[in-house]
Each structure stands twice: as C-alpha cells, then as structure tokens.
Write a protein that holds these residues in place. Structure first.
Motif, PDB file in Angstrom:
ATOM      1  N   GLY A  64       1.108  -1.753  -0.276  1.00  0.00           N
ATOM      2  CA  GLY A  64       0.221  -0.185   0.073  1.00  0.00           C
ATOM      3  C   GLY A  64       0.812   0.967  -0.120  1.00  0.00           C
ATOM      4  N   ALA A  65       0.215   2.091   0.234  1.00  0.00           N
ATOM      5  CA  ALA A  65       1.053   3.182   0.513  1.00  0.00           C
ATOM      6  C   ALA A  65       1.457   3.777   1.699  1.00  0.00           C
ATOM      7  CB  ALA A  65      -0.297   4.689   0.216  1.00  0.00           C
ATOM      8  N   ASP A  66       2.807   4.612   1.780  1.00  0.00           N
ATOM      9  CA  ASP A  66       3.303   4.448   2.704  1.00  0.00           C
ATOM     10  C   ASP A  66       2.471   5.656   3.964  1.00  0.00           C
ATOM     11  OD1 ASP A  66       6.639   5.004   3.755  1.00  0.00           O
ATOM     12  OD2 ASP A  66       5.207   4.663   5.118  1.00  0.00           O
TER      13      ASP A  66
ATOM     14  N   LEU B 137      -2.724  -2.513  -4.884  1.00  0.00           N
ATOM     15  CA  LEU B 137      -3.576  -2.738  -6.285  1.00  0.00           C
ATOM     16  C   LEU B 137      -3.837  -2.102  -6.964  1.00  0.00           C
ATOM     17  CD1 LEU B 137      -4.999  -4.897  -6.983  1.00  0.00           C
ATOM     18  CD2 LEU B 137      -6.944  -4.881  -5.690  1.00  0.00           C
ATOM     19  N   GLU B 138      -3.488  -1.073  -6.677  1.00  0.00           N
ATOM     20  CA  GLU B 138      -3.649  -0.274  -8.078  1.00  0.00           C
ATOM     21  C   GLU B 138      -3.146   0.559  -8.908  1.00  0.00           C
ATOM     22  OE1 GLU B 138      -3.633   3.257  -4.337  1.00  0.00           O
ATOM     23  OE2 GLU B 138      -5.811   3.726  -5.312  1.00  0.00           O
ATOM     24  N   VAL B 139      -1.985  -0.278  -8.658  1.00  0.00           N
ATOM     25  CA  VAL B 139      -0.315   0.137  -8.882  1.00  0.00           C
ATOM     26  C   VAL B 139      -0.653  -1.765  -9.586  1.00  0.00           C
ATOM     27  CG1 VAL B 139       1.652  -1.418  -9.119  1.00  0.00           C
ATOM     28  CG2 VAL B 139       1.566   0.961  -7.963  1.00  0.00           C
TER      29      VAL B 139
ATOM     30  N   PRO C 236      -8.334  -2.093   1.172  1.00  0.00           N
ATOM     31  CA  PRO C 236      -9.019  -1.216   2.494  1.00  0.00           C
ATOM     32  C   PRO C 236      -8.977   0.464   2.906  1.00  0.00           C
ATOM     33  CG  PRO C 236      -7.036  -2.693   2.657  1.00  0.00           C
ATOM     34  CD  PRO C 236      -6.724  -2.317   1.720  1.00  0.00           C
ATOM     35  N   GLU C 237      -8.214   0.596   2.095  1.00  0.00           N
ATOM     36  CA  GLU C 237      -7.850   1.980   2.603  1.00  0.00           C
ATOM     37  C   GLU C 237      -9.722   2.517   3.505  1.00  0.00           C
ATOM     38  OE1 GLU C 237      -7.704   0.782  -0.539  1.00  0.00           O
ATOM     39  OE2 GLU C 237      -6.429   2.111  -1.161  1.00  0.00           O
ATOM     40  N   VAL C 238     -10.913   1.881   3.433  1.00  0.00           N
ATOM     41  CA  VAL C 238     -11.605   2.745   4.389  1.00  0.00           C
ATOM     42  C   VAL C 238     -11.667   2.394   5.693  1.00  0.00           C
ATOM     43  CG1 VAL C 238     -13.783   2.199   2.689  1.00  0.00           C
ATOM     44  CG2 VAL C 238     -12.936   0.215   3.964  1.00  0.00           C
TER      45      VAL C 238
ATOM     46  N   GLU D  93      -2.000  -1.793  16.926  1.00  0.00           N
ATOM     47  CA  GLU D  93      -2.209  -2.735  16.706  1.00  0.00           C
ATOM     48  C   GLU D  93      -1.499  -3.537  16.411  1.00  0.00           C
ATOM     49  OE1 GLU D  93      -5.524  -4.273  14.850  1.00  0.00           O
ATOM     50  OE2 GLU D  93      -6.970  -3.245  15.905  1.00  0.00           O
ATOM     51  N   ARG D  94      -0.421  -3.345  15.829  1.00  0.00           N
ATOM     52  CA  ARG D  94       0.838  -3.273  15.959  1.00  0.00           C
ATOM     53  C   ARG D  94       2.545  -3.210  17.130  1.00  0.00           C
ATOM     54  NH1 ARG D  94      -1.964  -3.265  11.676  1.00  0.00           N
ATOM     55  NH2 ARG D  94      -2.332  -4.323  10.538  1.00  0.00           N
ATOM     56  N   ALA D  95       2.357  -2.096  17.909  1.00  0.00           N
ATOM     57  CA  ALA D  95       2.731  -1.812  18.818  1.00  0.00           C
ATOM     58  C   ALA D  95       1.934  -2.738  19.709  1.00  0.00           C
ATOM     59  CB  ALA D  95       3.021  -0.202  18.792  1.00  0.00           C
TER      60      ALA D  95
ATOM     61  N   GLY E 180       1.503  -5.796  20.915  1.00  0.00           N
ATOM     62  CA  GLY E 180       2.253  -7.377  21.103  1.00  0.00           C
ATOM     63  C   GLY E 180       3.369  -7.443  21.333  1.00  0.00           C
ATOM     64  N   LYS E 181       4.359  -5.792  21.494  1.00  0.00           N
ATOM     65  CA  LYS E 181       5.562  -5.927  21.993  1.00  0.00           C
ATOM     66  C   LYS E 181       6.088  -5.438  22.841  1.00  0.00           C
ATOM     67  CE  LYS E 181       6.342  -4.706  16.909  1.00  0.00           C
ATOM     68  NZ  LYS E 181       6.722  -3.990  16.163  1.00  0.00           N
ATOM     69  N   VAL E 182       7.244  -6.155  23.991  1.00  0.00           N
ATOM     70  CA  VAL E 182       7.150  -5.858  25.093  1.00  0.00           C
ATOM     71  C   VAL E 182       9.108  -5.406  25.432  1.00  0.00           C
ATOM     72  CG1 VAL E 182       7.339  -6.796  27.524  1.00  0.00           C
ATOM     73  CG2 VAL E 182       5.307  -7.494  26.643  1.00  0.00           C
TER      74      VAL E 182
HETATM   75  N1  T1G Z   1       2.398   2.079   5.769  1.00  0.00           N
HETATM   76  C1  T1G Z   1       3.596   1.920   6.069  1.00  0.00           C
HETATM   77  N2  T1G Z   1       3.630   0.899   7.207  1.00  0.00           N
HETATM   78  C2  T1G Z   1       3.315  -0.101   6.849  1.00  0.00           C
HETATM   79  C3  T1G Z   1       2.345  -0.127   5.948  1.00  0.00           C
HETATM   80  C4  T1G Z   1       2.119   0.803   5.466  1.00  0.00           C
HETATM   81  N3  T1G Z   1       1.160   0.878   4.048  1.00  0.00           N
HETATM   82  N4  T1G Z   1       1.974  -1.704   6.502  1.00  0.00           N
HETATM   83  C5  T1G Z   1       2.336  -2.301   6.722  1.00  0.00           C
HETATM   84  N5  T1G Z   1       3.555  -1.419   7.485  1.00  0.00           N
HETATM   85  C6  T1G Z   1       4.263  -1.462   8.461  1.00  0.00           C
HETATM   86  C7  T1G Z   1       3.719  -1.936  10.228  1.00  0.00           C
HETATM   87  O1  T1G Z   1       3.315  -0.842  11.522  1.00  0.00           O
HETATM   88  C8  T1G Z   1       4.761  -2.990  10.933  1.00  0.00           C
HETATM   89  O2  T1G Z   1       5.879  -1.985  11.801  1.00  0.00           O
HETATM   90  C9  T1G Z   1       5.473  -4.065   9.320  1.00  0.00           C
HETATM   91  O3  T1G Z   1       4.938  -3.250   9.024  1.00  0.00           O
HETATM   92  C10 T1G Z   1       5.160  -4.924  10.094  1.00  0.00           C
HETATM   93  O4  T1G Z   1       3.336  -4.964   9.551  1.00  0.00           O
HETATM   94  C11 T1G Z   1      -3.165   5.497  -2.587  1.00  0.00           C
HETATM   95  C12 T1G Z   1      -3.714   5.593   0.019  1.00  0.00           C
HETATM   96  C13 T1G Z   1       0.781  -5.758   4.672  1.00  0.00           C
HETATM   97  C14 T1G Z   1      -1.477  -7.382   5.053  1.00  0.00           C
HETATM   98  O5  T1G Z   1      -4.104  -0.350   4.541  1.00  0.00           O
HETATM   99  O6  T1G Z   1      -2.757  -5.366   6.361  1.00  0.00           O
HETATM  100  O7  T1G Z   1      -2.440   2.871  -0.130  1.00  0.00           O
HETATM  101  O8  T1G Z   1       5.268  -1.727  13.419  1.00  0.00           O
HETATM  102  O9  T1G Z   1       2.227  -6.420  11.289  1.00  0.00           O
HETATM  103  O10 T1G Z   1       1.488  -9.406   9.388  1.00  0.00           O
HETATM  104  O11 T1G Z   1      -5.249   4.260  -2.218  1.00  0.00           O
HETATM  105  O12 T1G Z   1       0.596  -4.951   7.208  1.00  0.00           O
HETATM  106  O13 T1G Z   1       6.949  -3.584  12.134  1.00  0.00           O
HETATM  107  O14 T1G Z   1       7.223  -0.975  12.865  1.00  0.00           O
HETATM  108  O15 T1G Z   1       0.946  -5.615  10.205  1.00  0.00           O
HETATM  109  O16 T1G Z   1       3.339  -8.951   7.530  1.00  0.00           O
HETATM  110  C15 T1G Z   1      -3.262   0.847   2.034  1.00  0.00           C
HETATM  111  C16 T1G Z   1      -2.225  -2.273   5.679  1.00  0.00           C
HETATM  112  C17 T1G Z   1      -2.865   2.146   2.799  1.00  0.00           C
HETATM  113  C18 T1G Z   1      -2.780  -2.287   4.214  1.00  0.00           C
HETATM  114  C19 T1G Z   1       1.687  -7.645   6.126  1.00  0.00           C
HETATM  115  N6  T1G Z   1      -2.735  -0.164   2.694  1.00  0.00           N
HETATM  116  N7  T1G Z   1      -1.343  -3.214   6.153  1.00  0.00           N
HETATM  117  O17 T1G Z   1       0.851  -7.264   7.536  1.00  0.00           O
HETATM  118  O18 T1G Z   1       2.631  -7.460   9.352  1.00  0.00           O
HETATM  119  S1  T1G Z   1      -3.105   3.417   2.122  1.00  0.00           S
HETATM  120  C20 T1G Z   1      -3.535  -1.047   3.675  1.00  0.00           C
HETATM  121  C21 T1G Z   1      -1.636  -3.828   6.015  1.00  0.00           C
HETATM  122  C22 T1G Z   1      -3.326   3.339   1.208  1.00  0.00           C
HETATM  123  C23 T1G Z   1      -3.836   4.059  -1.212  1.00  0.00           C
HETATM  124  C24 T1G Z   1      -4.593   4.821  -0.632  1.00  0.00           C
HETATM  125  C25 T1G Z   1      -0.373  -5.846   6.502  1.00  0.00           C
HETATM  126  C26 T1G Z   1       0.196  -6.525   5.843  1.00  0.00           C
HETATM  127  P1  T1G Z   1       6.194  -2.234  12.617  1.00  0.00           P
HETATM  128  P2  T1G Z   1       2.338  -6.057  10.355  1.00  0.00           P
HETATM  129  P3  T1G Z   1       2.007  -8.313   8.333  1.00  0.00           P
END
Ligand code: T1G
Length: 655
Positions: free
Chosen positions: A67-69, A109-111, A129-131, A277-279, A281-283
């Motif tokens: 996804g986007a960052d 997915l948009e790419v 999943p943006e919503v 949620e990603r923070a 479980g970290k201790v």
């Molecule tokens: N951007 C930045 N950091 C992300 C990220 C993202 N999109 N996705 C995950 N991370 C970080 C997360 O915070 C964690 O960081 C580490 O990666 C591992 O994540 C233009 C605007 C891809 C299925 O909503 O669903 O695209 O804790 O534990 O279980 O239309 O991450 O290690 O420091 O979840 O293997 C849309 C969000 C963005 C997908 C992987 N995309 N990510 O699951 O790892 S908006 C999403 C996930 C967008 C466009 C719009 C999951 C994953 P740290 P994780 P995982």
C-alpha cells in the motif's frame, strides 16, 4: 541478465528482453517516495531502451506492495505522487505486467490495476482496505476496479475493505491467472505474448452494465456495517461515479475525496489504531527471549468461557484437553464445544474437513491426570480465589515442571494465586473476553514473578489464537475493567448530579458506542457489580463519593434485563424509560440536597472521556499499562469504544 538500480528500493534485471523490476522496501514494500521515484526512473528507462520489449513489476519478500506508505500521511507530499506513477504505467507504450507475489493492498493493487496484465501467486492477498483507515483509495482504485469487475463487486470490495485470495481475484477478473511456483517466468511468458497494439488499459474500459438491484444491495450491505463512518459511503459514491464519468474526471474527484478524508479526524484515529495494534504485542526486552513450544493446551472448566477458549485453541491448531469435575460434566462440555464448532460450519466459517480436524484434536475428560501431557493449562473455573488457588496447587502435582499455568480471572489477584504454588514463575494471566472464540482482545497479565519466557510464550500463543494481546500489570480489573469501573463510576456521579440513564446512553450511542452504558449494565446484570461493591464496602474510604442508586435498584430486585427491570423497564422485552427509576434517582439526589443540573450530550461525553483518560494516566504511571495506545485498544476491542474515535486516550488528547 544485467542488473540495474533505479533507487535504494527499486532494482531491475533484463531477462529475455523483459525488464523485471523488483520493489524491495521492507517490511511490506510500501510505496514510499523512494519507491515511487525508482519506479518512475525504471519506466523511463524501459520506454527509451530499444532492448526492452516489456516490463514486469514484482515485490521482494512476502508482499507485492502493501500500500501507500501510511507513515508519510500527514507529512508534506513528495513528488512523484502515486497517481503520476500509476498513469505512467498505464500509458507506457510497452506492455507492463504485475507478478503479484504477495499482498497487493491499497496503492499496491492500484499499481497492479494500471498494469496491462496481472498474474498472482496462490498465496497472494488482494484488496483496497483504505476504508479501514478512514479513507478511500486515492490512486484510481474506485475508477479502475469497477471497469474490470463491475460496480456491485467493486462496491463490495472497496466499501467493506474486503481482502480476497488470488483465486477469488481470478474469478472476479482482477487477475488474468494464478501461477504456482513459477510466477515470474509465467508472467514473463505472458507479457511476451502481449503485443503493444493489444494493450488492455483498464482505465479506458467501460464499466460493464448490470442490474441496479445488485448495485443497491451491495451498497446497502456495506452501509449497514459502516456504522456511521464516512469513508464507506464516499467509496460507494465514487465507484458508482465510474460508470457515468470519464476516467480523468473520476480520478480527480476520487483524489479530492481521498485528500479530504486523509486529513480528517476519523482517519487520524484509525491510523492511530492501525499502528497501535502493531505495537501492542511488543514488550521491552522480550525480543531475544524464545517462547516455549506449545502443542497441547489444557483447559480446566468447559463452561461458557472454557468452551470458547477451547474453540479458539482448536482454531489455532492446538491439541486440546478439556477437564471437568465429572464424566457427565465433561460430556456436556464436549457438546458445548462441538456446538460452537457446528455453528461455525452453519455460518460457512468452517468446512466439514475443518470440523473433523478440530474434533480429532479435542478430548474432554474428568481425569485431571491427563493434563500431565499439557504444555500450558488455562483455568476457566468459578472466579473464586480459594477455588483457583487450590486448583493450581493440585496442578502442581500433575503437570511437568515447564508447563505454564494461566488463570483467566477477571478480578482476582493472580499474584496471590501464584505465591501459593510451587513455581510462581510459570504463572501468567490470560484474561479472555466473552465469547472467547470471537472476541480478539486478550489481556496478558504479567504477574510479579512471571518469568520472561513465560510471558513471551503467552504472547506467541495469543497471536496464534488470532487474538490481539495487550500486556497488563496486576491491579484489580487489570486495564479494561479498571477503565470501565472509572467510566461507570463517573456516569453514576452524573446521574446523581442531574443526568438520567437514557440521556447518558443516547449521548454515548451518538458518539459511536453500539450501546449506551446503562443498557449494557442491564444486559450484563447489576448483581455482579453489586456483589463487588458489597465486598469492597469495608475498605471503601469514608470520604470517597458513593452513589447508592445502583444498590437501591438491586435491593428492589431490579437486576437488569433478565429480571425484566434494571436501570430501564423491559415490559415487552424492549427497553423503556421507567418513571420508577427516575423517582428513585430523584429521591437519592434529595437525600444529598443535590439540585439536579442539565448536561448536554457533549458535556456527558467529555466528562466520561476525561474519567477514562484520568484512569488511563493512573494505569500508565503505575506501570500497569505500557503505553496509552494499549489502553485505547482494550477499550475499542473489549468495551465498544468506537474505533473511528481512536480510543479514550487518543480522543482525550485530541480534545
Ligand atoms: N505503510 C507503512 N507501514 C506499514 C504499512 C503501510 N501501508 N503496512 C504495514 N506497515 C508496517 C507495520 O506498521 C509494521 O511496522 C510492519 O509494516 C509489519 O506490518 C493510495 C492511500 C501488508 C498485510 O491498509 O494490512 O494505499 O510494527 O505487522 O502481519 O489508495 O501490514 O514492524 O514497525 O501488519 O505481515 C493501504 C496495511 C494503505 C495495508 C502485512 N494498505 N498493512 O501484514 O505485517 S493506504 C493497507 C497490512 C493506501 C492508496 C491508499 C499488513 C500487511 P512495525 P504487519 P504483516
């Protein structure tokens, strides 16, 4: 095969005249500024190079593009923006294919949608999943997806933020093929058969026409689940727009909407929850600690909680030994567990093979000795200190020295239980929320003597159970019930000060709670809190403000919904304001000479948020909660706090 590098995260290799571009931006190949710039450079190179006949995009590691960052949101935008990169892909004079090796989500997915061909690995996950973050796709998803799969299907995926498998993506027409372990080779072969003349640009397809009823049904279904959140409704509007609007106009409206939502309070709250949620479980200091191996889970007590825990453990792939006090109780317990699994089959969440597999890993017995094989034993017996302590002392004589003992207590002090056993360092709290096989939240209670590897094992177990683990120190009620008690106490102060139960409940439901506090109170039953207040009466500080109204209700036999009367009356099973209760409240105020004042809905919410946040600060300063966002997660996942408000700590901070 010559290797090229276009940025820190984008490299490429020329294979059979195809430029294979790899995105390598750990951990999820998010579309950071470096990725976007590297992709643009690679596309420029491909366009002008004579020896490049086509391009394949793929990801390093487990993701295609996650996804986007999200970490860039809220910061000044850096060129090139994602829509530019996406338009460049679609308009490239040479074929571009996506080899979707893993998660292709949001911008990922948009790419892929802008590519001319798409193949996916069987394990790939795809979605917009943006919503879930309070926004809508911002780089063409709402305009290109309906052109590929139709309006109703696009609404279902985008407005629900649904993530699908590669197989479903193939069925829907999002990908052209699902390829086994030769994804890259298959994609190269595929793109080589795609001539520049026959490029299929998603953006120039027209949206297939379809029955309005299907579209309206998909929209209604999504809106029902949206519970007042803005993004799903906006996503539906944009997807519908694609059918009647030229691509560029649709893209412009989508981008405008995305930016407006991205900068909204709701999106800020949901991003907070995403990272929280990603923070959680970290201790600190546990990273290097190896969890113990858990294969067999013992559960003592297969009642409401125990049977739910057993199902969660079976779903997690464990062998489960349930123990009851008698053969008859054991049989009832097994039936209860099988009943929950049957319900999962009936609702399509479990197939027949899955049911058979789970039942084959389940034993329920009256013979406690069978727990000698367990790697962890979780007690879910009556919440009484003596009962639990004696049980653990008995288990000491049965289980192995390295078997972990976990208590599911909600209110008792696990340190007291641990100190009465031979090995207190192996004891941990696992506070499940009912129903334990459904609710994600799990409070992992780090007792005074819990060994680090026992805590690490509990966290690893929680993850495998599909739970959201939040570590709590030992205090009465741990994190969730401490905050809930403070919230309930403040609400009862407000009743005494002039508010009425339904006024408070309406204010909370308008704010986003699925149910108001007093309605929840009546549903859970008033007698539990009454018993605890009577237990605490002797130790209550004489100067502490105490509201007798709830006691008066119990003394009058008003225990809530199940007794037909509580804070409300339930004459026909429906909740009704009860003048008798209003009279009892007015009498209690008169006894304290309180002149009732009126509270607005905003004042009610502000005062309750403050009470929760103040209690949260106490838990943080006392080391019971490790971080404010953990408290937010507990209240959102265990007590109905609206996720799009971010939780009490986040919401109080924003006010
Ligand atoms: N951007 C930045 N950091 C992300 C990220 C993202 N999109 N996705 C995950 N991370 C970080 C997360 O915070 C964690 O960081 C580490 O990666 C591992 O994540 C233009 C605007 C891809 C299925 O909503 O669903 O695209 O804790 O534990 O279980 O239309 O991450 O290690 O420091 O979840 O293997 C849309 C969000 C963005 C997908 C992987 N995309 N990510 O699951 O790892 S908006 C999403 C996930 C967008 C466009 C719009 C999951 C994953 P740290 P994780 P995982």
């Amino acid at each position: 095969m010559s290797a090229l590098r276009f940025s820190d995260t984008i490299s490429a290799a020329l294979t059979e005249a195809i430029l294979v571009v790899t995105i390598d931006n750990a951990p999820v190949n998010a579309l950071s500024a470096n990725v976007r710039a590297g992709l643009m450079a690679a596309l420029d190179h491909a366009e002008k190079s004579e020896d490049v006949a086509g391009v394949v995009l793929t990801g390093a590691g487990n993701s295609f593009i996650g996804g986007a960052d999200i970490k860039e949101f809220g910061k000044p935008p850096v060129e090139p923006l994602l829509p530019e990169v996406i338009s460049r892909i679609e308009a490239l004079g040479k074929p571009v294919a996506a080899a979707i090796n893993g998660a292709a989500l949001g911008g990922g997915l948009e790419v892929a949608l802008a590519c001319h061909r798409r193949l996916a690995a069987p394990t790939a996950k795809l979605g917009l999943p943006e919503v879930k973050l309070g926004i809508v796709p911002g780089a063409g998803g709402t305009q290109r997806l309906p052109r590929l799969i139709g309006t109703a299907a696009a609404i279902d995926l985008i407005a629900n933020g649904r993530i699908i498998s590669a197989t479903e993506a193939k069925t829907l027409g999002i990908v052209d093929g699902v390829s086994g372990d030769a994804l890259l080779a298959d994609t190269i072969a595929d793109i080589k058969t795609t001539s520049a003349a026959s490029l299929r640009c998603t953006g120039v397809l027209s949206v297939p026409s379809e029955a309005l009823e299907a579209i309206d049904k998909a929209a209604a279904d999504a809106l029902r689940k949206a519970r007042g959140q803005r993004a799903p409704a906006e996503a539906i509007r944009l997807v519908r727009l694609a059918a009647t609007t030229p691509l560029q106009e649709g893209l412009a409206e989508e981008r405008r909407t995305f930016i407006e939502l991205r900068d909204s309070e709701e999106a800020a709250a949901l991003r907070h929850v995403f990272f929280a949620e990603r923070a959680a479980g970290k201790v600190e200091g546990l990273e290097a600690i190896a969890p113990r191996k858990i294969e067999t889970v013992g559960i003592v007590g297969t009642g409401l909680m125990g049977s739910g825990i057993a199902v969660a453990a079976l779903n997690g792939g464990y062998r489960v030994i349930g123990v009851e006090q008698s053969a008859q109780a054991a049989e009832k317990g097994r039936d209860r567990i099988a009943g929950l699994l049957d319900k999962a089959v009936q609702t399509g969440r479990l197939d027949a093979a899955g049911l058979e597999d789970r039942l084959s890993r389940l034993a329920v017995t009256a013979d406690m000795q069978q727990l000698a094989e367990a790697d962890i034993v979780i007690e879910a017996v009556f919440d009484d200190l003596t009962v639990k302590t004696e049980l653990f002392q008995h288990l000491d004589t049965i289980v192995r020295a390295d078997t972990i003992l976990a208590t599911n207590t909600s209110y008792l002090d696990p340190n007291v239980i641990a100190s009465a056993t031979q090995r207190p360092e192996r004891i941990v709290g696992l506070h499940f929320f009912s129903p334990a096989h459904i609710m994600r939240l799990l409070e992992v209670v780090n007792c005074k003597q819990t060994a680090p590897d026992v805590l690490a094992t509990a966290l690893a177990l929680a993850k495998r159970l599909g739970k959201l683990p939040v570590v709590s120190g030992v205090t009465e009620g741990f994190i969730g019930n401490s905050i809930f008690s403070a919230y309930r106490r403040e609400a009862e102060y407000m009743i005494e000060d002039g508010a009425l139960p339904h006024e408070i409940d309406v204010a909370l439901e308008t704010y986003g709670f699925p149910m108001g506090l007093f309605a929840v109170y009546d549903m859970a039953g008033l007698e539990i809190a009454w018993a605890r207040r009577k237990r605490q009466a002797a130790s209550r500080h004489p100067t502490e403000r105490y509201v007798v109204i709830a006691d008066r209700l119990c003394e009058a036999g008003r225990f809530g919904q199940k007794s037909g009367r509580g804070w409300y009356a339930y004459p026909d099973g429906k909740r009704r304001i009860d003048p008798e209760v209003t009279a009892m409240i007015e009498a209690a105020r008169a006894e304290k000479n309180i002149a009732p004042k009126h509270f607005t809905a905003d004042e009610i919410v502000a005062r309750l948020l403050k009470a929760m946040a103040d209690e949260g600060e106490t838990l943080l300063s006392g080391g019971i909660a490790a971080r404010a966002s953990d408290i937010d997660l507990v209240m959102i996942n265990g007590y109905g706090f609206p996720a799009n408000k971010g939780g009490p700590m986040f919401a109080a901070g924003r006010r």
